[in-house]
Design an enzyme around this catalytic site. Structure first.
Site, PDB file in Angstrom:
ATOM      1  CB  CYS A 134      -2.150 -44.705 -44.794  1.00  0.00           C
ATOM      2  SG  CYS A 134      -1.645 -43.140 -44.040  1.00  0.00           S
ATOM      3  CB  CYS A 137      -2.268 -41.573 -46.733  1.00  0.00           C
ATOM      4  SG  CYS A 137      -0.884 -42.045 -45.689  1.00  0.00           S
ATOM      5  CG  ASP A 138      -5.028 -43.212 -49.122  1.00  0.00           C
ATOM      6  OD1 ASP A 138      -4.440 -42.322 -49.771  1.00  0.00           O
ATOM      7  OD2 ASP A 138      -4.574 -44.361 -48.982  1.00  0.00           O
TER       8      ASP A 138
END
Length: 309
Positions: A134, A137-138
């Protein structure tokens, strides 16, 4: 056979949020956690984009907080995996892997989606230490660093383009000689000076001491020109798709061609009255914890209204 007003299947942000709302509405929900309590987020090292945690929080701690909050309001949280359902007529019958059967007046499906991986042993070794599925997300953790994205479709191109706004350099590893993405996404990637597309390449391993520091590549696999070499990277992102965990429901619930549960008119309602879908199992687009939590809230409110009717 046990009869419950509201049965929640799955324990990620969607499931636990649904349990919080359903408990506060006196629906006495029963939640079955599935194969992994907390869902995908439990393996995320640091979550920095969920409101309420200004310093960030580990995925494990955040899901433990949600679990404790649901339990505080009276949700019955149980271990077990649903392996059969009968949505033919209400109340609906659900069978757990230990043989337990329940009848539920409403059901909230929040079983999530599982990211597809290449199957490399190194993906497990470096999970949470440079390997991610992701970028949204990261990606923040790889500012001004070098990353690689695996995939050749729209998702891979979108993730590469997003990461290029953060990282110093992005390699897009494509096993074919062309991109499968739409023309506009191809142009966006190919015109981006920070993205280097490695056509006819496969990733065959990762290197590094305690985190990802390099990727082992093979070019022209199986051809006379086959070449093996390594590139230094800091992050390795998989963008080859997700598989929604919807198989057990497909006899009854309408899904799209990829298995995501179809919902009606922007609500969590499915084609079966009293059965709702929340979180990544019904979300092929966003796949964020905050979106999953919001849909869990909606599903619980819908269940309450359905029961009140």
């Amino acid at each position: 056979m046990e009869r419950v007003k509201c049965l929640i299947i799955g324990s990620g942000p969607a499931g636990f949020t649904a349990a919080i709302y359903a408990s506060r509405a006196n629906l006495n929900p029963v939640l079955y956690e599935g194969p992994q309590s907390g869902g995908q987020l439990i393996t995320t090292t640091v979550v920095e984009n969920f409101p309420g945690y200004p310093q960030g929080v580990s995925g494990y701690d955040m899901m433990e907080d949600m679990r404790a909050q649901a339990a505080r309001f009276g949700a019955q949280i149980r271990m077990g995996i649903v392996n059969a359902v009968d949505f033919g007529s209400a109340p609906y019958t659900v069978t757990i892997d230990d043989g337990t059967q329940l009848q539920a007046d409403t059901v909230i499906i929040s079983t999530g989606a599982t990211a597809k991986y290449l199957g490399l042993e190194d993906e497990k070794k470096y999970a949470g230490r440079g390997v991610s599925a992701c970028a949204t997300c990261d990606g923040f953790f790889f500012r001004k660093k070098v990353v690689a994205v695996v995939g050749g479709g729209d998702t891979a191109c979108e993730e590469a383009a997003y990461l290029s706004t953060l990282a110093e350099k992005v390699y897009l590893i494509v096993r074919k000689t062309y991109l499968r993405a739409s023309d506009i996404m191809q142009k966006r990637v190919l015109d981006n000076p920070k993205i280097e597309v490695l056509f006819s390449h496969n990733a065959e391993g990762l290197t590094g001491e305690n985190k990802v520091q390099g990727v082992k590549l093979v070019k022209d696999l199986g051809l006379p020109t086959e070449e093996h070499y390594e590139r230094p990277i800091d992050g390795f992102f998989l963008a080859i798709g997700h598989k929604p965990n919807s198989d057990v429901f497909k006899q009854w619930i309408e899904t799209d061609e990829n298995g995501y549960i179809k919902t009606i008119d922007g609500t969590p309602r499915t084609n079966i009255p009293g059965v709702y879908a929340a979180g990544d199992v019904a979300d092929p687009t966003y796949r964020q914890a905050i979106c999953a939590a919001a849909s869990g809230c909606k599903a619980a409110i819908e269940a309450e209204r359905y029961l009140n009717k």
